[in-house]
Design an enzyme around this catalytic site. Sequence first.
Site, short mmCIF file in Angstrom:
data_model
loop_
_atom_site.label_atom_id
_atom_site.label_comp_id
_atom_site.label_asym_id
_atom_site.label_seq_id
_atom_site.Cartn_x
_atom_site.Cartn_y
_atom_site.Cartn_z
N HIS A 154 0.54 -1.24 -0.02
CA HIS A 154 -0.12 0.18 -0.03
C HIS A 154 0.77 1.23 -0.18
CE1 HIS A 154 -3.66 2.41 0.27
NE2 HIS A 154 -2.80 2.96 1.46
N HIS A 210 3.34 6.03 -1.73
CA HIS A 210 4.15 6.67 -1.99
C HIS A 210 5.64 7.14 -2.12
CE1 HIS A 210 0.93 8.94 -0.36
NE2 HIS A 210 0.17 7.68 -0.05
N LYS A 244 -4.46 9.60 -9.12
CA LYS A 244 -4.56 10.09 -7.63
C LYS A 244 -3.90 11.39 -7.60
CE LYS A 244 -2.63 9.25 -3.37
NZ LYS A 244 -3.30 8.30 -2.72
#
Length: 444
Positions: free
Chosen positions: A321, A339, A386
């Site tokens: 994730h 990220h 995103k």
Amino acid sequence: MEGLVKGLINAVLGGDEDNAERREGQGHHPQSQSHDVEQQSRSSWAQVVSGDNDDEGYSRDHGRNEYNRQEGNYGRNEAWESSGSRPAMRPQKATWQDNERNDERRQDNYDQSQWNQQQGGESKDGWETVHKKPSKRHQKVHMDHWDNYKRPPEEQTYSNEVEYRSHMEPSEEELRDLSKACNKLWELDLNRLTPGKDYEIDIGEGKKVYQKGDCAEGSLFSWVNEDIFKRPTFSRFCSLLDNYNPHEGYKENVTSQEKQEQTAFIEEISRTAPIKYLYNYLISKGIVSHNYEEFKRVMTSLWFDLYNRGGTHGSSSAFEHVFVGEIKQRGEQEVSGFHNWLQFYLEEAKGRVDYQGYILPRRHGQFPDSETQLLTIQFEWNGVLKSVSSCLVGVSPEFEVALYTLCFFVGGEDNQVELGPYPVNVKCYRLGNKLGSAFPIADS
């Protein structure tokens, strides 16, 4: 029947970062997953980064077919091939995910309408034409040696242990102040890259979250020094990135070779200064024992153990994730997590990531440039938006793992810290006793 009901609840409410991001400032209790489910959303991640009532739920589904066509390209140990030019982008109107925030949605629509009225050269319906970007020169990353990481433990070779020094022991001040401890990790990141020397970025133009269109003419990364992919922690980290199905809610099938890659990665980073400092810090706090091998097992479990996300058991992990990213399948498709700058660079080099520009700072704070190593950006991954993402650029894998692990065990949901020149809020969300998500927010 009870299991089915729980599964439906998880599928609808989730527990992932996107719900967590929408609860920014909510102050929900981090220890209980069931308590997370009961919480209602009160503010958005986009509000945090832009100062407006933006919403990360603003997304486009025009890339859905493109993503489905490319889905077959995903798989373990995929061959590295650069795609051609990106598909032309057709902007569509925003969709708002959270029906409980009508007031915020009305304000968002008003702000977006005001912005549309100020733009020239748009079509009658208020949507500007987005032209196809120029073709880009993709770099080829040599990763032949990555296959060696799948070999049995007895055939693995690792870097030498970093030489022990007193600064790897946390001071009393650092034990009292999480910010100082995180800044010490920054200082210990000897593998951090130097902008302009090891890589170069082109941040393009800035935008508000709700603004449509692409504000970046080219890629975010102009180039990255190929030698960095030969660094042991970097190469072992990158070898893990293709082990996952990007669809949220699909059960992961982890092979024995992939488990070996996981163990080998933890072993490699455990020889670096940031991880040794983390270990000593957690010992001082009574969180782990004086057993480094046991500590490595704790780290492997925290980052790689599978758990439920999107209603499917064994479909996600902290590593997948936070660093790899996932595609939410419920309702409008949207990117969740993702990220990490290395993953961004590699996916952009393959033509799967379309950088859209950076998000303008709140309150007219400092604007980013090619030297900035904390970015808040917008991009599409295989045509799926995103709308707001943040990442530290050029930092080493061991630094990020150490930072987020430290905040998970010692910090809370919001961790206001200093990382070198950057004031940062390290967000850390828990799913029960698991790490659900962690990422930095520029605290401007």
